[in-house]
Design a protein around this motif. Structure first.
Motif, PDB file in Angstrom:
ATOM      1  N   LYS A   1       0.842  -1.188   0.000  1.00 58.99           N
ATOM      2  CA  LYS A   1       0.000   0.000   0.000  1.00 58.99           C
ATOM      3  C   LYS A   1       0.883   1.246   0.000  1.00 58.99           C
ATOM      4  CE  LYS A   1      -3.892  -2.161   2.403  1.00 58.99           C
ATOM      5  NZ  LYS A   1      -4.792  -2.108   3.589  1.00 58.99           N
ATOM      6  N   VAL A   2       0.649   2.117  -0.983  1.00 54.22           N
ATOM      7  CA  VAL A   2       1.385   3.382  -1.097  1.00 54.22           C
ATOM      8  C   VAL A   2       0.363   4.487  -1.338  1.00 54.22           C
ATOM      9  CG1 VAL A   2       3.553   2.373  -1.906  1.00 54.22           C
ATOM     10  CG2 VAL A   2       1.759   2.895  -3.559  1.00 54.22           C
ATOM     11  N   ASN A   3       0.837   5.725  -1.415  1.00 56.06           N
ATOM     12  CA  ASN A   3      -0.080   6.856  -1.575  1.00 56.06           C
ATOM     13  C   ASN A   3      -0.881   6.792  -2.866  1.00 56.06           C
ATOM     14  OD1 ASN A   3       0.793   7.930   0.846  1.00 56.06           O
ATOM     15  ND2 ASN A   3       2.349   9.234  -0.107  1.00 56.06           N
ATOM     16  N   THR A   4      -0.330   6.110  -3.873  1.00 57.95           N
ATOM     17  CA  THR A   4      -0.997   6.070  -5.178  1.00 57.95           C
ATOM     18  C   THR A   4      -1.850   4.815  -5.370  1.00 57.95           C
ATOM     19  OG1 THR A   4       1.063   5.147  -6.091  1.00 57.95           O
ATOM     20  CG2 THR A   4       0.694   7.520  -6.336  1.00 57.95           C
ATOM     21  N   GLY A   5      -2.007   4.001  -4.316  1.00 57.56           N
ATOM     22  CA  GLY A   5      -2.862   2.819  -4.405  1.00 57.56           C
ATOM     23  C   GLY A   5      -2.165   1.560  -3.935  1.00 57.56           C
ATOM     24  N   ARG A   6      -2.682   0.416  -4.385  1.00 57.78           N
ATOM     25  CA  ARG A   6      -2.039  -0.860  -4.093  1.00 57.78           C
ATOM     26  C   ARG A   6      -0.860  -1.063  -5.035  1.00 57.78           C
ATOM     27  NH1 ARG A   6      -6.530  -5.468  -4.329  1.00 57.78           N
ATOM     28  NH2 ARG A   6      -4.618  -6.686  -4.652  1.00 57.78           N
ATOM     29  N   CYS A   7       0.062  -1.956  -4.625  1.00 62.78           N
ATOM     30  CA  CYS A   7       1.208  -2.212  -5.490  1.00 62.78           C
ATOM     31  C   CYS A   7       1.792  -3.586  -5.203  1.00 62.78           C
ATOM     32  CB  CYS A   7       2.285  -1.134  -5.313  1.00 62.78           C
ATOM     33  SG  CYS A   7       3.076  -1.159  -3.688  1.00 62.78           S
ATOM     34  N   LEU A   8       2.703  -4.000  -6.039  1.00 63.28           N
ATOM     35  CA  LEU A   8       3.406  -5.263  -5.862  1.00 63.28           C
ATOM     36  C   LEU A   8       4.219  -5.231  -4.572  1.00 63.28           C
ATOM     37  CD1 LEU A   8       5.283  -7.271  -8.554  1.00 63.28           C
ATOM     38  CD2 LEU A   8       6.513  -6.568  -6.522  1.00 63.28           C
ATOM     39  N   ASN A   9       4.244  -6.346  -3.862  1.00 63.82           N
ATOM     40  CA  ASN A   9       5.010  -6.468  -2.618  1.00 63.82           C
ATOM     41  C   ASN A   9       6.206  -7.398  -2.867  1.00 63.82           C
ATOM     42  OD1 ASN A   9       5.636  -6.091   0.103  1.00 63.82           O
ATOM     43  ND2 ASN A   9       4.481  -7.894   0.732  1.00 63.82           N
ATOM     44  N   TYR A  10       7.385  -6.817  -2.951  1.00 63.90           N
ATOM     45  CA  TYR A  10       8.612  -7.570  -3.217  1.00 63.90           C
ATOM     46  C   TYR A  10       9.094  -8.195  -1.909  1.00 63.90           C
ATOM     47  CZ  TYR A  10      13.251  -8.507  -5.272  1.00 63.90           C
ATOM     48  OH  TYR A  10      14.399  -9.101  -5.753  1.00 63.90           O
ATOM     49  N   GLN A  11       9.220  -9.545  -1.895  1.00 64.30           N
ATOM     50  CA  GLN A  11       9.590 -10.265  -0.677  1.00 64.30           C
ATOM     51  C   GLN A  11      10.834 -11.125  -0.936  1.00 64.30           C
ATOM     52  OE1 GLN A  11       5.383 -11.846  -0.432  1.00 64.30           O
ATOM     53  NE2 GLN A  11       5.783 -11.523   1.751  1.00 64.30           N
ATOM     54  N   PRO A  12      12.008 -10.691  -0.476  1.00 59.08           N
ATOM     55  CA  PRO A  12      13.231 -11.484  -0.680  1.00 59.08           C
ATOM     56  C   PRO A  12      13.052 -12.923  -0.199  1.00 59.08           C
ATOM     57  CG  PRO A  12      13.769  -9.322   0.191  1.00 59.08           C
ATOM     58  CD  PRO A  12      12.267  -9.436   0.242  1.00 59.08           C
ATOM     59  N   GLY A  13      13.451 -13.861  -1.025  1.00 60.62           N
ATOM     60  CA  GLY A  13      13.355 -15.272  -0.695  1.00 60.62           C
ATOM     61  C   GLY A  13      12.001 -15.888  -0.966  1.00 60.62           C
ATOM     62  N   GLU A  14      11.007 -15.053  -1.330  1.00 62.04           N
ATOM     63  CA  GLU A  14       9.661 -15.582  -1.563  1.00 62.04           C
ATOM     64  C   GLU A  14       9.100 -15.167  -2.919  1.00 62.04           C
ATOM     65  OE1 GLU A  14       6.904 -15.285   1.708  1.00 62.04           O
ATOM     66  OE2 GLU A  14       8.562 -15.084   3.142  1.00 62.04           O
ATOM     67  N   PHE A  15       8.922 -13.870  -3.116  1.00 68.15           N
ATOM     68  CA  PHE A  15       8.370 -13.381  -4.384  1.00 68.15           C
ATOM     69  C   PHE A  15       9.220 -12.194  -4.824  1.00 68.15           C
ATOM     70  CE2 PHE A  15       5.475 -10.696  -6.908  1.00 68.15           C
ATOM     71  CZ  PHE A  15       5.122 -11.608  -7.893  1.00 68.15           C
ATOM     72  N   THR A  16      10.070 -12.398  -5.808  1.00 65.07           N
ATOM     73  CA  THR A  16      11.048 -11.365  -6.196  1.00 65.07           C
ATOM     74  C   THR A  16      10.874 -10.997  -7.662  1.00 65.07           C
ATOM     75  OG1 THR A  16      12.698 -13.105  -6.536  1.00 65.07           O
ATOM     76  CG2 THR A  16      12.717 -11.978  -4.423  1.00 65.07           C
ATOM     77  N   ARG A  17       9.771 -10.337  -7.925  1.00 67.33           N
ATOM     78  CA  ARG A  17       9.453  -9.844  -9.264  1.00 67.33           C
ATOM     79  C   ARG A  17       9.328  -8.329  -9.222  1.00 67.33           C
ATOM     80  NH1 ARG A  17       9.672 -13.039 -13.867  1.00 67.33           N
ATOM     81  NH2 ARG A  17      10.970 -14.568 -12.813  1.00 67.33           N
ATOM     82  N   LEU A  18       9.698  -7.681 -10.303  1.00 67.35           N
ATOM     83  CA  LEU A  18       9.571  -6.231 -10.413  1.00 67.35           C
ATOM     84  C   LEU A  18       8.263  -5.893 -11.108  1.00 67.35           C
ATOM     85  CD1 LEU A  18      13.219  -5.551 -11.630  1.00 67.35           C
ATOM     86  CD2 LEU A  18      12.346  -5.407  -9.285  1.00 67.35           C
TER      87      LEU A  18
END
Length: 526
Positions: free
Chosen positions: A209-226
């Motif tokens: 969650k950021v000021n401009t809405g929802r977004c991708l959550n980058y999680q080292p070792g689990e989900f590492t996509r840009l």
């Protein structure tokens, strides 16, 4: 035969948008911002003091018995426990970002940073998960392609591939497919997800969650996509902005008053480069890569051919007729708006940009390239717009600080620290680190010196004035038996406080008398 081709800017933008399903109805419905990500590092991302590393222009394989990229990696492993992530300034895989070279040129060298890296041969290039994140941007080689004719010829006969080795055997059979291989390796490739599964995917991974809405959550070792080819994230109160400079590096139109003369000189330069290339090839074909005495010379000549080909490509771009469609204004406007918002956010204490093509550099061939000038002017325009916008808000938001604390680039095969002077625009007083010496054939510094001058005669009567100083250069030096070829990356320690202090430590490795020697240069404090 032309062995390398490059898609146009509109094609690059269109293809990348298709791969991330840009502004798909489901994405809009879920109020998702596809240009930002949260960095979920088990709470450590909130610490104001943290460290990271930067590398670039690395993606090459073992070369005539040595593997500089791997040597840089082993040097970086000494800092593995201290650093939270690695920025990569582009050219992830040479020469054309072809998928068959990801195992040897990326997965193997960086296996310790990957989940399952103890068995790197089992990791597919499009299924990499990072334990220590490597956060890249696209380099020009990550967009390059191979003409169909070359693929048909070289795919059917190995002798012809060997005959064409002077261009580099790493060209491969596939090419990048207009950046598709990079996208499948690093970006959340939503186009590969069925329509029925898209919403479930968004609900699972776009939880930030950021000021401009929802977004991708980058999680080292689990989900590492840009999330996209350009993106931003915040770590320790520092806003990081990753850009795709391949879509705003189109050379500017030639001045109408001197266009004919400039075109003539460019054609003469191109013919001269072609003659030089033929002379090198005549020597190259007589050498034997299996002979230790000749292998170093082969490597040097191959590097020279790389350099000549790069200059020829830049000349071709300058000679083309361009329109506004050849500049990615959408990305530049995004950067402008997000940097303004960053300065308005009291929780943000610093700003870092990283992208491939350096606006300021003294590597021998880069300063005069049309692409260098285009990137410098496009970035300058954005920063000037920001300076004016912040000034119009009625108070001095920046407190006299430069609009950006640090800019990291690659493309030039060296390590360099530069700082802009008072240019008269919003890009004044900015620190630039060119970090493109992490594996691919180091280049020499230009002979003209360390003061960078720019011609302003088209804009004002001041004509030529100094715009930057080069304060450190690590690259190829010497000749023949005295040649030195250092490879490099940097460690960055970010200190607490406002403004933050950045301590940049250059890490250098060099093959001396058959042994790799590592060293840390004096820290740069900005």
């Amino acid at each position: 035969m032309k062995l390398i081709s490059e898609p146009s800017v509109p094609i690059k933008i269109q293809r990348m948008k298709q791969r991330v399903r840009w502004r798909h109805p489901a994405i809009l419905e879920h109020n998702i911002d596809q240009t930002v990500m949260t960095f979920d590092d088990q709470g450590r991302e909130k610490n104001q003091e943290f460290s990271f590393m930067v590398m670039g222009d690395s993606g090459t394989k073992s070369n005539y018995g040595s593997h500089p990229q791997r040597q840089v990696t082993e040097m970086m492993l000494n800092h593995l426990d201290d650093c939270r992530f690695i920025l990569h300034t582009g050219d992830v895989v040479y020469v054309v970002g072809s998928r068959e070279y990801y195992p040897a040129n990326f997965i193997q060298p960086y296996r310790e940073f990957l989940l399952g890296g103890e068995n790197p041969e089992n990791i597919a290039y499009n299924h990499m998960t990072f334990k220590l994140p490597i956060l890249p941007v696209l380099g020009n080689h990550d967009y390059y392609d191979v003409p169909l004719l070359y693929r048909l010829i070289t795919g059917s006969t190995l002798p012809l591939r060997q005959m064409l080795r002077y261009k580099d055997i790493e060209i491969g059979w596939h090419g990048s497919n207009q950046g598709d291989t990079y996208a499948r390796a690093f970006i959340d490739y939503l186009a590969a997800i069925g329509s029925s599964d898209l919403v479930a995917h968004l609900n699972k991974y776009y939880t930030g969650k950021v000021n401009t809405g929802r977004c991708l959550n980058y999680q080292p070792g689990e989900f590492t996509r840009l999330p996209n080819r350009y993106y931003s994230f915040n770590y320790g109160g520092i806003d990081f902005f990753a850009l795709d400079s391949n879509t705003f590096n189109t050379p500017e139109p030639l001045p109408k008053s001197r266009a004919q003369d400039i075109r003539q000189k460019l054609w003469e330069s191109r013919r001269s480069l072609e003659r030089e290339e033929l002379e090198i090839l005549a020597v190259y074909e007589k050498l034997d890569s299996k002979n230790p005495r000749e292998s170093d010379l082969l490597a040097d000549l191959a590097g020279k051919l790389d350099q000549l080909n790069e200059v020829k490509l830049d000349i071709e771009k300058q000679l083309e007729n361009h329109t506004n469609a050849d500049t990615d204004f959408e990305q530049l406007e995004w950067l402008r708006d997000r940097l303004i918002a960053s300065w308005q956010d009291l929780n943000v204490r610093g700003r870092v940009l990283f992208f491939h093509h350096p606006p300021y550099v003294t590597e021998a061939t880069k300063w005069q390239q049309g692409q260098t000038l285009a990137v410098r002017h496009r970035l300058r325009e954005v920063l000037e717009q920001i300076r004016v916008a912040l000034g119009n808000m009625g108070r001095e938001i920046t407190g006299g600080r430069p609009l950006v604390d640090l800019v990291f680039n690659g493309h030039a095969h060296c390590l360099e620290f530069l700082k802009t002077t008072d240019t008269g625009y919003g890009d004044s007083g900015i620190n630039y680190i060119v970090c493109g010496g992490s594996g691919r054939r180091p280049r020499r510094q230009r002979e003209e010196g360390t003061e960078l001058l720019e011609d302003f005669s088209e804009h004002d009567s001041a004509h030529t004035r100094k715009v930057a100083n080069s304060l450190l250069y690590v690259g190829r030096t010497g000749y023949d038996l005295e040649t030195r070829k250092p490879y490099s990356c940097v460690r960055v320690d970010v200190k607490a406080g406002i403004p933050p202090q950045f301590v940049i430590t250059p890490l250098v490795t060099e093959l001396i008398e058959g042994k790799w020697c590592n060293k840390q240069l004096d820290a740069i404090i900005v």
